[in-house]
Design a protein around this motif. Structure first.
Motif, PDB file in Angstrom:
ATOM      1  N   GLN A  63      23.887  29.585   1.127  1.00  0.00           N
ATOM      2  CA  GLN A  63      24.241  28.195   0.891  1.00  0.00           C
ATOM      3  C   GLN A  63      22.977  27.384   0.665  1.00  0.00           C
ATOM      4  OE1 GLN A  63      26.503  26.447   4.063  1.00  0.00           O
ATOM      5  NE2 GLN A  63      27.420  24.917   2.716  1.00  0.00           N
ATOM      6  N   VAL A  64      23.087  26.387  -0.182  1.00  0.00           N
ATOM      7  CA  VAL A  64      21.939  25.550  -0.488  1.00  0.00           C
ATOM      8  C   VAL A  64      21.587  24.682   0.715  1.00  0.00           C
ATOM      9  CG1 VAL A  64      21.052  23.726  -1.982  1.00  0.00           C
ATOM     10  CG2 VAL A  64      22.511  25.521  -2.935  1.00  0.00           C
ATOM     11  N   GLN A  65      20.304  24.644   1.042  1.00  0.00           N
ATOM     12  CA  GLN A  65      19.806  23.753   2.089  1.00  0.00           C
ATOM     13  C   GLN A  65      18.918  22.696   1.446  1.00  0.00           C
ATOM     14  OE1 GLN A  65      18.023  26.576   4.882  1.00  0.00           O
ATOM     15  NE2 GLN A  65      19.767  26.250   6.240  1.00  0.00           N
ATOM     16  N   LEU A  66      19.018  21.475   1.955  1.00  0.00           N
ATOM     17  CA  LEU A  66      18.321  20.338   1.381  1.00  0.00           C
ATOM     18  C   LEU A  66      17.329  19.776   2.389  1.00  0.00           C
ATOM     19  CD1 LEU A  66      21.530  18.651  -0.045  1.00  0.00           C
ATOM     20  CD2 LEU A  66      19.877  19.994  -1.338  1.00  0.00           C
ATOM     21  N   VAL A  67      16.113  19.516   1.927  1.00  0.00           N
ATOM     22  CA  VAL A  67      15.078  18.948   2.783  1.00  0.00           C
ATOM     23  C   VAL A  67      14.434  17.783   2.040  1.00  0.00           C
ATOM     24  CG1 VAL A  67      12.933  19.340   4.013  1.00  0.00           C
ATOM     25  CG2 VAL A  67      14.636  21.178   3.871  1.00  0.00           C
ATOM     26  N   GLU A  68      14.566  16.601   2.625  1.00  0.00           N
ATOM     27  CA  GLU A  68      14.004  15.389   2.032  1.00  0.00           C
ATOM     28  C   GLU A  68      12.634  15.084   2.644  1.00  0.00           C
ATOM     29  OE1 GLU A  68      18.521  15.013   2.406  1.00  0.00           O
ATOM     30  OE2 GLU A  68      16.874  15.467   3.776  1.00  0.00           O
ATOM     31  N   SER A  69      11.766  14.478   1.843  1.00  0.00           N
ATOM     32  CA  SER A  69      10.438  14.096   2.321  1.00  0.00           C
ATOM     33  C   SER A  69       9.902  12.940   1.482  1.00  0.00           C
ATOM     34  CB  SER A  69       9.480  15.284   2.249  1.00  0.00           C
ATOM     35  OG  SER A  69       9.319  15.713   0.916  1.00  0.00           O
ATOM     36  N   GLY A  70       8.812  12.352   1.970  1.00  0.00           N
ATOM     37  CA  GLY A  70       8.126  11.326   1.200  1.00  0.00           C
ATOM     38  C   GLY A  70       8.331   9.907   1.675  1.00  0.00           C
ATOM     39  N   GLY A  71       9.156   9.716   2.684  1.00  0.00           N
ATOM     40  CA  GLY A  71       9.393   8.370   3.178  1.00  0.00           C
ATOM     41  C   GLY A  71       8.196   7.824   3.934  1.00  0.00           C
ATOM     42  N   GLY A  72       8.311   6.570   4.318  1.00  0.00           N
ATOM     43  CA  GLY A  72       7.235   5.937   5.074  1.00  0.00           C
ATOM     44  C   GLY A  72       7.414   4.447   5.145  1.00  0.00           C
TER      45      GLY A  72
END
Length: 116
Positions: free
Chosen positions: A1-10
């Motif tokens: 299954q596809v896993q999603l990881v978000e980044s880049g906030g601040g």
């Protein structure tokens, strides 16, 4: 299954810019229409915008139109959200997921705070 990881906030000042990234595992990413969503304090999760599987078509919520740009790299399995002219009301946790109804498991999201 596809896993999603978000980044880049601040934390960013009003009028500033940020670029969010979403990394997707698996081989199905290139077939999926993808979207960015956000949930602000005390608010329901809302669609920010979406992009079709090949990247040819994008859609944006009225509140971000002209300020945010969604793009993707199907070779790298990456989804991006370029945000400019940020406003305090853009403060939220940002998530990526399917642009549609059959969502994948939600990732942790990435916090964006717009404040002086």
């Amino acid at each position: 299954q596809v896993q999603l990881v978000e980044s880049g906030g601040g934390l960013v000042q009003p009028g500033g810019s940020l670029r969010l990234s979403c990394s997707a595992s698996g081989s199905l990413f290139s077939r999926m229409n993808m979207g960015w969503y956000r949930q602000g304090p005390g608010k329901q999760r809302e669609l920010v915008g979406g992009i079709t599987s090949g990247g040819a078509v994008t859609h944006y919520a009225d509140s971000v139109k002209g300020r945010f740009t969604i793009s993707r790299d199907n070779v790298k399995n990456m989804l991006y959200l370029q945000m400019t002219s940020l406003k305090p009301e853009d403060t939220a946790i940002y998530y990526c997921n399917i642009w549609g109804q059959r969502f994948l498991p939600w990732g942790q999201g990435t916090q964006v705070t717009v404040s002086s």
